[in-house]
Design an enzyme around this catalytic site. Sequence first.
Site, PDB file in Angstrom:
ATOM      1  N   ASN A   1       0.790  -1.242   0.000  1.00  0.00           N
ATOM      2  CA  ASN A   1       0.000   0.000   0.000  1.00  0.00           C
ATOM      3  C   ASN A   1       0.814   1.280   0.000  1.00  0.00           C
ATOM      4  OD1 ASN A   1      -2.398  -1.337  -0.157  1.00  0.00           O
ATOM      5  ND2 ASN A   1      -2.987  -1.023   1.974  1.00  0.00           N
TER       6      ASN A   1
ATOM      7  N   ARG B   1     -15.294  -2.928   5.435  1.00  0.00           N
ATOM      8  CA  ARG B   1     -14.910  -4.218   4.861  1.00  0.00           C
ATOM      9  C   ARG B   1     -16.141  -4.987   4.395  1.00  0.00           C
ATOM     10  NH1 ARG B   1     -10.889  -2.214   4.211  1.00  0.00           N
ATOM     11  NH2 ARG B   1      -8.801  -2.724   4.864  1.00  0.00           N
TER      12      ARG B   1
ATOM     13  N   GLU C   1      -2.677  -0.520  -7.910  1.00  0.00           N
ATOM     14  CA  GLU C   1      -4.083  -0.651  -7.511  1.00  0.00           C
ATOM     15  C   GLU C   1      -4.686   0.758  -7.475  1.00  0.00           C
ATOM     16  OE1 GLU C   1      -5.658  -3.262  -4.044  1.00  0.00           O
ATOM     17  OE2 GLU C   1      -5.395  -1.273  -3.181  1.00  0.00           O
TER      18      GLU C   1
ATOM     19  N   ASP D   1      -7.906 -11.659  -4.531  1.00  0.00           N
ATOM     20  CA  ASP D   1      -7.760 -10.560  -3.579  1.00  0.00           C
ATOM     21  C   ASP D   1      -8.037 -11.058  -2.152  1.00  0.00           C
ATOM     22  OD1 ASP D   1      -7.310  -7.804  -3.021  1.00  0.00           O
ATOM     23  OD2 ASP D   1      -9.463  -7.532  -2.776  1.00  0.00           O
TER      24      ASP D   1
ATOM     25  N   TRP E   1     -11.065  -7.997  11.485  1.00  0.00           N
ATOM     26  CA  TRP E   1     -10.198  -7.559  10.392  1.00  0.00           C
ATOM     27  C   TRP E   1      -8.745  -7.641  10.859  1.00  0.00           C
ATOM     28  CZ3 TRP E   1      -7.001  -3.079  10.216  1.00  0.00           C
ATOM     29  CH2 TRP E   1      -6.328  -2.919   8.984  1.00  0.00           C
TER      30      TRP E   1
ATOM     31  N   HIS F   1      -1.540   1.985   9.582  1.00  0.00           N
ATOM     32  CA  HIS F   1      -2.541   2.024   8.506  1.00  0.00           C
ATOM     33  C   HIS F   1      -3.176   3.417   8.540  1.00  0.00           C
ATOM     34  CE1 HIS F   1      -5.766   0.672   5.854  1.00  0.00           C
ATOM     35  NE2 HIS F   1      -5.210  -0.536   5.738  1.00  0.00           N
TER      36      HIS F   1
ATOM     37  N   SER G   1       2.594  -2.068   5.154  1.00  0.00           N
ATOM     38  CA  SER G   1       3.624  -3.110   5.293  1.00  0.00           C
ATOM     39  C   SER G   1       4.985  -2.585   4.850  1.00  0.00           C
ATOM     40  CB  SER G   1       3.237  -4.343   4.472  1.00  0.00           C
ATOM     41  OG  SER G   1       3.107  -4.016   3.097  1.00  0.00           O
TER      42      SER G   1
HETATM   43  O1  SFD Z   1      -5.037  -3.251   2.358  1.00  0.00           O
HETATM   44  C1  SFD Z   1       4.849  -9.901  19.991  1.00  0.00           C
HETATM   45  N1  SFD Z   1      -1.906  -3.830   6.080  1.00  0.00           N
HETATM   46  C2  SFD Z   1      -1.613  -3.720   4.724  1.00  0.00           C
HETATM   47  N2  SFD Z   1      -0.466  -3.209   4.269  1.00  0.00           N
HETATM   48  C3  SFD Z   1      -0.125  -3.251   2.949  1.00  0.00           C
HETATM   49  O2  SFD Z   1       0.959  -2.766   2.566  1.00  0.00           O
HETATM   50  N3  SFD Z   1      -0.967  -3.848   2.040  1.00  0.00           N
HETATM   51  C4  SFD Z   1      -2.171  -4.408   2.396  1.00  0.00           C
HETATM   52  O3  SFD Z   1      -2.845  -5.024   1.558  1.00  0.00           O
HETATM   53  C5  SFD Z   1      -2.592  -4.242   3.771  1.00  0.00           C
HETATM   54  N4  SFD Z   1      -3.860  -4.634   4.234  1.00  0.00           N
HETATM   55  C6  SFD Z   1      -3.900  -5.124   5.558  1.00  0.00           C
HETATM   56  C7  SFD Z   1      -2.965  -4.638   6.515  1.00  0.00           C
HETATM   57  C8  SFD Z   1      -3.119  -5.016   7.861  1.00  0.00           C
HETATM   58  C9  SFD Z   1      -4.132  -5.911   8.209  1.00  0.00           C
HETATM   59  C10 SFD Z   1      -4.288  -6.268   9.651  1.00  0.00           C
HETATM   60  C11 SFD Z   1      -4.986  -6.445   7.223  1.00  0.00           C
HETATM   61  C12 SFD Z   1      -4.868  -6.040   5.913  1.00  0.00           C
HETATM   62  C13 SFD Z   1      -6.027  -7.433   7.589  1.00  0.00           C
HETATM   63  C14 SFD Z   1      -1.028  -3.145   7.063  1.00  0.00           C
HETATM   64  C15 SFD Z   1       0.228  -3.924   7.454  1.00  0.00           C
HETATM   65  O4  SFD Z   1      -0.046  -5.257   7.656  1.00  0.00           O
HETATM   66  C16 SFD Z   1       0.830  -3.303   8.720  1.00  0.00           C
HETATM   67  O5  SFD Z   1       1.033  -1.940   8.431  1.00  0.00           O
HETATM   68  C17 SFD Z   1       2.158  -3.913   9.164  1.00  0.00           C
HETATM   69  O6  SFD Z   1       2.050  -5.297   9.307  1.00  0.00           O
HETATM   70  C18 SFD Z   1       2.623  -3.277  10.469  1.00  0.00           C
HETATM   71  O7  SFD Z   1       3.829  -3.847  10.882  1.00  0.00           O
HETATM   72  P1  SFD Z   1       4.224  -4.036  12.448  1.00  0.00           P
HETATM   73  O8  SFD Z   1       5.595  -4.579  12.478  1.00  0.00           O
HETATM   74  O9  SFD Z   1       3.929  -2.793  13.186  1.00  0.00           O
HETATM   75  O10 SFD Z   1       3.148  -5.114  12.996  1.00  0.00           O
HETATM   76  P2  SFD Z   1       2.977  -6.670  12.629  1.00  0.00           P
HETATM   77  O11 SFD Z   1       3.442  -6.934  11.232  1.00  0.00           O
HETATM   78  O12 SFD Z   1       1.560  -7.013  12.932  1.00  0.00           O
HETATM   79  O13 SFD Z   1       3.961  -7.439  13.641  1.00  0.00           O
HETATM   80  C19 SFD Z   1       3.760  -7.488  15.030  1.00  0.00           C
HETATM   81  C20 SFD Z   1       4.733  -8.518  15.583  1.00  0.00           C
HETATM   82  O14 SFD Z   1       4.784  -8.450  17.004  1.00  0.00           O
HETATM   83  C21 SFD Z   1       4.656  -9.761  17.535  1.00  0.00           C
HETATM   84  N5  SFD Z   1       4.137  -9.603  18.885  1.00  0.00           N
HETATM   85  N6  SFD Z   1       6.080 -10.437  20.133  1.00  0.00           N
HETATM   86  C22 SFD Z   1       6.525 -10.625  21.380  1.00  0.00           C
HETATM   87  N7  SFD Z   1       5.791 -10.318  22.494  1.00  0.00           N
HETATM   88  C23 SFD Z   1       4.543  -9.806  22.374  1.00  0.00           C
HETATM   89  N8  SFD Z   1       3.833  -9.516  23.481  1.00  0.00           N
HETATM   90  C24 SFD Z   1       4.026  -9.575  21.079  1.00  0.00           C
HETATM   91  N9  SFD Z   1       2.839  -9.091  20.605  1.00  0.00           N
HETATM   92  C25 SFD Z   1       2.924  -9.115  19.263  1.00  0.00           C
HETATM   93  C26 SFD Z   1       3.764 -10.472  16.542  1.00  0.00           C
HETATM   94  O15 SFD Z   1       3.827 -11.876  16.658  1.00  0.00           O
HETATM   95  C27 SFD Z   1       4.352  -9.971  15.234  1.00  0.00           C
HETATM   96  O16 SFD Z   1       5.532 -10.668  14.936  1.00  0.00           O
HETATM   97  S1  SFD Z   1      -5.254  -3.823   3.643  1.00  0.00           S
HETATM   98  O17 SFD Z   1      -6.366  -4.739   3.572  1.00  0.00           O
HETATM   99  O18 SFD Z   1      -5.515  -2.814   4.592  1.00  0.00           O
HETATM  100  P1  AMP Z   2      -8.168  -0.977   2.103  1.00  0.00           P
HETATM  101  O1  AMP Z   2      -8.382  -2.276   1.395  1.00  0.00           O
HETATM  102  O2  AMP Z   2      -9.447  -0.250   2.419  1.00  0.00           O
HETATM  103  O3  AMP Z   2      -7.254  -1.074   3.284  1.00  0.00           O
HETATM  104  O4  AMP Z   2      -7.418  -0.025   1.080  1.00  0.00           O
HETATM  105  C1  AMP Z   2      -6.150  -0.259   0.594  1.00  0.00           C
HETATM  106  C2  AMP Z   2      -5.554   1.066   0.224  1.00  0.00           C
HETATM  107  O5  AMP Z   2      -6.419   1.786  -0.640  1.00  0.00           O
HETATM  108  C3  AMP Z   2      -5.304   1.996   1.402  1.00  0.00           C
HETATM  109  O6  AMP Z   2      -4.158   2.738   1.082  1.00  0.00           O
HETATM  110  C4  AMP Z   2      -6.538   2.875   1.423  1.00  0.00           C
HETATM  111  O7  AMP Z   2      -6.282   4.128   2.025  1.00  0.00           O
HETATM  112  C5  AMP Z   2      -6.825   3.022  -0.057  1.00  0.00           C
HETATM  113  N1  AMP Z   2      -8.260   3.201  -0.363  1.00  0.00           N
HETATM  114  C6  AMP Z   2      -9.246   2.305  -0.164  1.00  0.00           C
HETATM  115  N2  AMP Z   2     -10.431   2.778  -0.590  1.00  0.00           N
HETATM  116  C7  AMP Z   2     -10.192   4.005  -1.086  1.00  0.00           C
HETATM  117  C8  AMP Z   2     -11.012   5.024  -1.684  1.00  0.00           C
HETATM  118  N3  AMP Z   2     -12.318   4.847  -1.849  1.00  0.00           N
HETATM  119  N4  AMP Z   2     -10.408   6.157  -2.068  1.00  0.00           N
HETATM  120  C9  AMP Z   2      -9.074   6.355  -1.903  1.00  0.00           C
HETATM  121  N5  AMP Z   2      -8.248   5.432  -1.342  1.00  0.00           N
HETATM  122  C10 AMP Z   2      -8.803   4.281  -0.948  1.00  0.00           C
END
Ligand code: SFD
Ligand code: AMP
Length: 627
Positions: free
Chosen positions: A62, A249, A126, A352, A218, A389, A435
């Site tokens: 993203n 969602r 995207e 997806d 989510w 996020h 990510s």
């Molecule tokens: O679009 C302990 N995110 C998305 N990012 C993208 O780039 N593309 C996407 O397609 C993304 N989508 C998405 C995303 C997130 C989620 C939840 C969904 C979908 C369903 C965002 C990214 O995933 C997010 O920004 C990063 O993962 C953040 O990284 P970080 O490092 O802050 O968190 P992590 O990856 O969740 O890792 C956490 C770690 O900590 C561990 N942990 N370890 C020891 N002791 C403890 N007490 C702990 N508690 C946690 C975990 O095991 C893990 O290793 S989209 O749909 O939105």
């Molecule tokens: P999402 O699946 O909603 O997490 O969206 C993935 C990425 O697309 C994130 O960067 C969102 O901010 C962006 N996004 C989702 N929907 C929209 C929208 N309607 N307009 C602009 N950005 C969007």
Amino acid sequence: MANFETVEVSTDLLIVGGGFGTCGAATEAAYWAKKNGLKVAMVDKAALDRSGAVAMGLSAINQYVGVRDGENTVEDYVRYVRQDLMGISREDLVYNIARHVDSTVHLFEKWGLKIWTDEEGKYVHEGRWQLMINGESYKIIIAEAAKNALADAGGEIYERVFITDPLVENNRIVGAVGFSTREEKFYVFKAKAVIAGMGGAVHVFRPRSVGEGLGRSWYPPFNSGSSAYFTLKAGAEMTCQEVRFIPVRFKDGYGPVGAWFLLFKSRAISAEGGEYMAVRKDELQNWAPYGLAKPIPANLRNYLGMLDMDAGLGPLYMETNEAIGKLADQYKDDPKAFKKKMKELEAEAWEDFLDMTISQAILWASQNVKPEEKHSEIAACEPYFIGSHSGASGAWVSGPEDLDTPYKWGYANMTTIDGLFAVGDASGASSHKFSSGSHAEGRIAGKSAIKYIVEKGAEPAVDTGKVEELKAKILAPLDLWAAHCNETTDPEVNTNYILPRQFMFRLQKIMDEYAGGVTSAFKTSKSLLERAMELFVFLKEDAEKLAARDLYELERCWENIQRMWQGEAHVRTILFREETRWPGYYFRADTPKMDEENWHCFANCKWDPATGEWEMMKRDVWNIPGV
Ligand code: SFD
Ligand code: AMP
């Protein structure tokens, strides 16, 4: 006391968490540590290959700025985040991540991640900032690079060790403690610097999925607010604790919508057929200037849909069939090409979900959904804490050394505690890193933490008395269970203890009903929040009585204590900010408008480990000159 062996680990740098931020940190820190003869240890509560938010995979990257192709500038990204967060962002941090993120994405590709390309070999976008990937194995690929880097530098990885508390002496981090989730072992890590990256938090609020659906959300159920707890307990200043994230969602399976809105150019409508983004456009005037600029902030997009729901116009639907139809329409004169395009779009729609939210594909299959034939229901999820996020909660960290930022008191990404760094969801006010940006931020912090150790690192002076106290406190739920488990026939009901599951329900009830969860339609007020604070007093008393039947439940106890701290920081900060700035995330009914004059600022908070008192404070927003 439960008879756990104490395992001591000494290292120079300790990396806590094994997610995207910390895998970035490990990859970079290992390189600099090897050059300087330093040791790095990494600890994850789960197994690195499939831990954290990306455990199931993702279908898009993203954050990609695309500087090399002249697509965008780093400044464009800063403007984008400023706009999406209604003016409140740490532009120095956003800038620093944005200028490094492309190289991170290029590394991902080098390590084997399949990024979609078109006929000319260019990345398939995207949206403006998002790249399509075949991401089922995304986490494995990124974890492998971190493991290789650590192995090359003689580093160590501890998996299935759950970290609870930081060790701090005189405002300086000296290590962390936790326990194995598989063996009766208590871990004491001693370190000169620590990078915290344990993700965000879910199940602080009552989820929509209850009963047989409990656990489906989510956000991944295994991130429980450990980052917020760890940094708060260290005494670090925190920021944007009010900025929760609510994604829209596909309902109940929590499938992503980004590909539908951006790639497929789909519309979302109410049950009456009105497209809320068009029908309710005038409402955006009330949130100027942010409501009037593009892209419309995520919370305002949510809000317009929520207004339809409030007006009884639900359910809301994603017009999948219409979107697929329009895309295939250009082939309508060639039946063979049309059929091929339809198959391709159908496959992309399913992939997806299969790349990242398999349960949505299962739900679609079980409900006989054919996206090319009929629309699907969407809904606003329960609130989550995910600063990477479109939320912003996390620790307040020092800005990059080479920028003239007013937020600079140490090394890049260092919190207000010496030697404690935060990345990804653990660092605040730098949203939209996702990510790739979290990984880039991890790399920044990894390099910076090694520099700190080289220049300032001191032998960690760990107070053994305090460690013993912590050990007794952390294992206490096992002792409480042993002392009272034979007093009732039903283990769930006992006047001497509470099991973690019931405790979680108590927390969720407070958050949901008083702090603007799903059942209160994301609305709250000063009076409701003050009542929540009264109830928190009892909840905290109950937390002292948590009991655990086994190691598994001991982990659940501590996860819920961490959630409680995240919840309290949230309630306190919404109370402090006397305005509504992010409708669609939460609405403060007693202060229903945005107040730029008084609240165009960060709302920060801090818990003092010496006194147990909370302090709330405002911090100025700084815009990068000329951006
Ligand atoms: O679009 C302990 N995110 C998305 N990012 C993208 O780039 N593309 C996407 O397609 C993304 N989508 C998405 C995303 C997130 C989620 C939840 C969904 C979908 C369903 C965002 C990214 O995933 C997010 O920004 C990063 O993962 C953040 O990284 P970080 O490092 O802050 O968190 P992590 O990856 O969740 O890792 C956490 C770690 O900590 C561990 N942990 N370890 C020891 N002791 C403890 N007490 C702990 N508690 C946690 C975990 O095991 C893990 O290793 S989209 O749909 O939105
Ligand atoms: P999402 O699946 O909603 O997490 O969206 C993935 C990425 O697309 C994130 O960067 C969102 O901010 C962006 N996004 C989702 N929907 C929209 C929208 N309607 N307009 C602009 N950005 C969007």
